[in-house]
Design a protein around this motif. Structure first.
Motif, PDB file in Angstrom:
ATOM      1  N   LEU A 126       0.865  -1.184   0.000  1.00 30.77           N
ATOM      2  CA  LEU A 126       0.000   0.000   0.000  1.00 30.77           C
ATOM      3  C   LEU A 126       0.898   1.229   0.000  1.00 30.77           C
ATOM      4  O   LEU A 126       1.902   1.263   0.709  1.00 30.77           O
ATOM      5  CB  LEU A 126      -0.891   0.011   1.256  1.00 30.77           C
ATOM      6  CG  LEU A 126      -1.701   1.289   1.495  1.00 30.77           C
ATOM      7  CD1 LEU A 126      -2.775   1.454   0.419  1.00 30.77           C
ATOM      8  CD2 LEU A 126      -2.358   1.262   2.878  1.00 30.77           C
ATOM      9  N   VAL A 127       0.512   2.221  -0.804  1.00 29.90           N
ATOM     10  CA  VAL A 127       1.226   3.498  -0.797  1.00 29.90           C
ATOM     11  C   VAL A 127       0.299   4.539  -0.182  1.00 29.90           C
ATOM     12  O   VAL A 127      -0.863   4.633  -0.576  1.00 29.90           O
ATOM     13  CB  VAL A 127       1.584   3.936  -2.241  1.00 29.90           C
ATOM     14  CG1 VAL A 127       2.323   5.275  -2.219  1.00 29.90           C
ATOM     15  CG2 VAL A 127       2.413   2.878  -2.944  1.00 29.90           C
ATOM     16  N   ILE A 128       0.813   5.294   0.787  1.00 27.30           N
ATOM     17  CA  ILE A 128       0.048   6.434   1.301  1.00 27.30           C
ATOM     18  C   ILE A 128       0.810   7.703   0.928  1.00 27.30           C
ATOM     19  O   ILE A 128       1.972   7.877   1.314  1.00 27.30           O
ATOM     20  CB  ILE A 128      -0.163   6.364   2.830  1.00 27.30           C
ATOM     21  CG1 ILE A 128      -0.888   5.063   3.208  1.00 27.30           C
ATOM     22  CG2 ILE A 128      -0.964   7.575   3.298  1.00 27.30           C
ATOM     23  CD1 ILE A 128      -1.193   4.924   4.702  1.00 27.30           C
ATOM     24  N   LEU A 129       0.149   8.539   0.142  1.00 30.30           N
ATOM     25  CA  LEU A 129       0.718   9.830  -0.238  1.00 30.30           C
ATOM     26  C   LEU A 129       0.241  10.874   0.768  1.00 30.30           C
ATOM     27  O   LEU A 129      -0.965  11.043   0.971  1.00 30.30           O
ATOM     28  CB  LEU A 129       0.260  10.192  -1.655  1.00 30.30           C
ATOM     29  CG  LEU A 129       0.525  11.618  -2.117  1.00 30.30           C
ATOM     30  CD1 LEU A 129       2.007  11.931  -2.165  1.00 30.30           C
ATOM     31  CD2 LEU A 129      -0.112  11.855  -3.490  1.00 30.30           C
ATOM     32  N   HIS A 130       1.188  11.537   1.399  1.00 21.56           N
ATOM     33  CA  HIS A 130       0.856  12.513   2.441  1.00 21.56           C
ATOM     34  C   HIS A 130       0.946  13.916   1.864  1.00 21.56           C
ATOM     35  O   HIS A 130       1.962  14.282   1.254  1.00 21.56           O
ATOM     36  CB  HIS A 130       1.834  12.370   3.615  1.00 21.56           C
ATOM     37  CG  HIS A 130       1.789  11.006   4.231  1.00 21.56           C
ATOM     38  ND1 HIS A 130       1.195  10.748   5.449  1.00 21.56           N
ATOM     39  CD2 HIS A 130       2.226   9.812   3.766  1.00 21.56           C
ATOM     40  CE1 HIS A 130       1.283   9.451   5.704  1.00 21.56           C
ATOM     41  NE2 HIS A 130       1.913   8.867   4.695  1.00 21.56           N
ATOM     42  N   MET A 131      -0.101  14.698   2.079  1.00 19.90           N
ATOM     43  CA  MET A 131      -0.081  16.065   1.554  1.00 19.90           C
ATOM     44  C   MET A 131      -0.975  16.970   2.391  1.00 19.90           C
ATOM     45  O   MET A 131      -1.921  16.510   3.027  1.00 19.90           O
ATOM     46  CB  MET A 131      -0.565  16.100   0.095  1.00 19.90           C
ATOM     47  CG  MET A 131      -2.042  15.811  -0.067  1.00 19.90           C
ATOM     48  SD  MET A 131      -2.628  15.901  -1.800  1.00 19.90           S
ATOM     49  CE  MET A 131      -2.584  17.660  -2.136  1.00 19.90           C
ATOM     50  N   ALA A 132      -0.639  18.251   2.366  1.00 21.67           N
ATOM     51  CA  ALA A 132      -1.553  19.241   2.911  1.00 21.67           C
ATOM     52  C   ALA A 132      -2.426  19.702   1.745  1.00 21.67           C
ATOM     53  O   ALA A 132      -1.990  19.661   0.589  1.00 21.67           O
ATOM     54  CB  ALA A 132      -0.772  20.418   3.486  1.00 21.67           C
ATOM     55  N   PRO A 133      -3.660  20.115   2.021  1.00 21.39           N
ATOM     56  CA  PRO A 133      -4.517  20.591   0.930  1.00 21.39           C
ATOM     57  C   PRO A 133      -4.122  22.007   0.520  1.00 21.39           C
ATOM     58  O   PRO A 133      -4.823  22.977   0.809  1.00 21.39           O
ATOM     59  CB  PRO A 133      -5.929  20.532   1.544  1.00 21.39           C
ATOM     60  CG  PRO A 133      -5.710  20.673   3.011  1.00 21.39           C
ATOM     61  CD  PRO A 133      -4.364  20.107   3.323  1.00 21.39           C
ATOM     62  N   THR A 134      -2.975  22.109  -0.117  1.00 18.46           N
ATOM     63  CA  THR A 134      -2.451  23.426  -0.512  1.00 18.46           C
ATOM     64  C   THR A 134      -1.984  23.359  -1.965  1.00 18.46           C
ATOM     65  O   THR A 134      -1.632  22.285  -2.468  1.00 18.46           O
ATOM     66  CB  THR A 134      -1.230  23.822   0.347  1.00 18.46           C
ATOM     67  OG1 THR A 134      -0.191  22.841   0.136  1.00 18.46           O
ATOM     68  CG2 THR A 134      -1.561  23.892   1.828  1.00 18.46           C
ATOM     69  N   SER A 135      -1.919  24.513  -2.599  1.00 18.49           N
ATOM     70  CA  SER A 135      -1.454  24.548  -3.991  1.00 18.49           C
ATOM     71  C   SER A 135       0.014  24.139  -4.060  1.00 18.49           C
ATOM     72  O   SER A 135       0.452  23.478  -5.004  1.00 18.49           O
ATOM     73  CB  SER A 135      -1.651  25.930  -4.593  1.00 18.49           C
ATOM     74  OG  SER A 135      -1.001  26.883  -3.800  1.00 18.49           O
ATOM     75  N   GLU A 177      -9.137  -0.578   6.956  1.00 17.92           N
ATOM     76  CA  GLU A 177      -9.675  -1.899   7.299  1.00 17.92           C
ATOM     77  C   GLU A 177     -11.028  -2.121   6.609  1.00 17.92           C
ATOM     78  O   GLU A 177     -11.246  -3.151   5.972  1.00 17.92           O
ATOM     79  CB  GLU A 177      -9.821  -1.955   8.815  1.00 17.92           C
ATOM     80  CG  GLU A 177     -10.011  -3.329   9.360  1.00 17.92           C
ATOM     81  CD  GLU A 177     -10.019  -3.285  10.873  1.00 17.92           C
ATOM     82  OE1 GLU A 177      -8.945  -3.119  11.478  1.00 17.92           O
ATOM     83  OE2 GLU A 177     -11.114  -3.395  11.451  1.00 17.92           O
ATOM     84  N   GLN A 178     -11.896  -1.114   6.707  1.00 16.39           N
ATOM     85  CA  GLN A 178     -13.226  -1.231   6.083  1.00 16.39           C
ATOM     86  C   GLN A 178     -13.126  -1.412   4.576  1.00 16.39           C
ATOM     87  O   GLN A 178     -13.913  -2.101   3.966  1.00 16.39           O
ATOM     88  CB  GLN A 178     -14.044   0.037   6.366  1.00 16.39           C
ATOM     89  CG  GLN A 178     -14.794  -0.021   7.682  1.00 16.39           C
ATOM     90  CD  GLN A 178     -15.159   1.368   8.192  1.00 16.39           C
ATOM     91  OE1 GLN A 178     -15.134   2.333   7.433  1.00 16.39           O
ATOM     92  NE2 GLN A 178     -15.483   1.475   9.461  1.00 16.39           N
ATOM     93  N   ARG A 179     -12.123  -0.789   3.972  1.00 14.21           N
ATOM     94  CA  ARG A 179     -11.972  -0.911   2.522  1.00 14.21           C
ATOM     95  C   ARG A 179     -11.292  -2.231   2.137  1.00 14.21           C
ATOM     96  O   ARG A 179     -11.048  -2.479   0.966  1.00 14.21           O
ATOM     97  CB  ARG A 179     -11.095   0.221   1.998  1.00 14.21           C
ATOM     98  CG  ARG A 179     -11.782   1.571   1.925  1.00 14.21           C
ATOM     99  CD  ARG A 179     -10.711   2.613   2.025  1.00 14.21           C
ATOM    100  NE  ARG A 179     -11.101   3.918   1.544  1.00 14.21           N
ATOM    101  CZ  ARG A 179     -10.703   4.430   0.378  1.00 14.21           C
ATOM    102  NH1 ARG A 179      -9.931   3.740  -0.430  1.00 14.21           N
ATOM    103  NH2 ARG A 179     -11.075   5.633   0.031  1.00 14.21           N
ATOM    104  N   GLY A 180     -10.906  -3.009   3.148  1.00 18.06           N
ATOM    105  CA  GLY A 180     -10.285  -4.307   2.879  1.00 18.06           C
ATOM    106  C   GLY A 180      -8.844  -4.185   2.429  1.00 18.06           C
ATOM    107  O   GLY A 180      -8.257  -5.109   1.844  1.00 18.06           O
ATOM    108  N   ILE A 181      -8.227  -3.012   2.680  1.00 19.31           N
ATOM    109  CA  ILE A 181      -6.834  -2.799   2.235  1.00 19.31           C
ATOM    110  C   ILE A 181      -5.840  -3.311   3.276  1.00 19.31           C
ATOM    111  O   ILE A 181      -4.728  -3.704   2.953  1.00 19.31           O
ATOM    112  CB  ILE A 181      -6.565  -1.285   1.987  1.00 19.31           C
ATOM    113  CG1 ILE A 181      -7.526  -0.724   0.927  1.00 19.31           C
ATOM    114  CG2 ILE A 181      -5.127  -1.038   1.558  1.00 19.31           C
ATOM    115  CD1 ILE A 181      -7.369   0.761   0.673  1.00 19.31           C
ATOM    116  N   LEU A 182      -6.284  -3.290   4.544  1.00 18.40           N
ATOM    117  CA  LEU A 182      -5.360  -3.619   5.629  1.00 18.40           C
ATOM    118  C   LEU A 182      -5.422  -5.098   5.959  1.00 18.40           C
ATOM    119  O   LEU A 182      -6.495  -5.650   6.110  1.00 18.40           O
ATOM    120  CB  LEU A 182      -5.768  -2.799   6.856  1.00 18.40           C
ATOM    121  CG  LEU A 182      -4.712  -2.411   7.858  1.00 18.40           C
ATOM    122  CD1 LEU A 182      -3.600  -1.615   7.189  1.00 18.40           C
ATOM    123  CD2 LEU A 182      -5.351  -1.581   8.959  1.00 18.40           C
TER     124      LEU A 182
END
Ligand SMILES: Nc1ncnc2c1ncn2[C@@H]1O[C@H](COP(=O)(O)OP(=O)(O)OP(=O)(O)O)[C@@H](O)[C@H]1O
Ligand SMILES: [Mg+2]
Length: 220
Positions: A105-114, A214-219
């Protein structure tokens, strides 16, 4: 299972890696009534995740492995979730390329900024993270890219930015998690200090991430 935490530049990854690992450990559910076993990997030359684990005496190990041979060198038992802090993909794509070869699984971390959006979606002279994920496919055992989600952090309640960048990132083909991590002073000051006993207050977002995955079945 191995989770790769990525961003092109500084994006809250180390903070999120430590706290997500803690939430994986402490969040109890039907699928994981006792929480989960975790192991951290610091794949950033700064070694800040590793250093945090030493100074704050984490109750799980963090290996320092900022290597383009990560996929060959990492060690992870099958019942443990590995949480990898990948460092800047802009400056060290070779390390993240290696992690992506074995990530589940890849988690991309970002702030909601331009600023964050531009560096992710339209970097001037860097490979986009989306392309990095695509290009790892032929080097993976199953020949397909790993699933990837976006975790927005440093969000402000009721600000239009979260809604706007959720829409923009979705239009770019990204899958944005509903759970978000707030901009908060306790989170800003987390690195270097003991992990919270319970994931409540500003830390609750990390438990929400675990439950959503977990709910999405990814974990696993
Ligand atoms: N939820 C948050 N609210 C407020 N500040 C935050 C939050 N998460 C991280 N920060 C702050 O943002 C900065 C970057 O965080 P962090 O070091 O975790 O990012 P990083 O992606 O690991 O950076 P680098 O790739 O440079 O190591 C730090 O100053 C941290 O205190
Ligand atoms: Mg970091």
């Amino acid at each position: 299972m191995l989770i790769a935490n990525v961003s092109p530049r500084t994006g809250g990854k180390t903070t999120d890696s430590g706290l997500l690992a803690r939430a994986l450990r402490t969040t109890k559910s039907k699928t994981a009534p006792n929480g989960r076993l975790v192991k951290g990997f610091d794949a950033d030359h700064s070694k800040q995740f590793w250093q945090w684990a030493q100074t704050a005496e984490f109750d799980f190990p963090v290996d320092a492995l900022a290597s383009a041979r990560f996929h060959r060198e990492y060690e992870l038992a099958s019942d443990v979730i590995g949480v990898v802090d990948c460092g800047h993909t802009e400056n060290h794509p070779d390390i993240t390329d290696s992690v992506l070869r074995v990530a589940d699984l890849v988690i991309l971390h970002m702030a909601p900024t331009s600023g964050d959006f531009e560096r992710i979606v339209e970097p001037v002279d860097k490979t986009t993270i989306a392309d990095m994920i695509k290009r790892c496919a032929p080097l993976r055992e199953d020949g397909t890219p790993p699933p990837a989600v976006v975790l927005m952090n440093r969000t402000v309640a009721n600000a239009s930015s979260v809604k706007n960048y959720r829409k923009e990132m979705t239009a770019e083909g990204w899958d944005v998690l509903t759970a978000t991590i707030p901009r908060n002073e306790k989170l800003a000051q987390a690195i270097g200090f003991p992990l919270p006993e319970r994931m409540t207050g500003p830390f609750a977002g990390f438990e929400a991430v675990v439950l959503e995955l977990e709910q999405r079945g990814i974990l696993s």
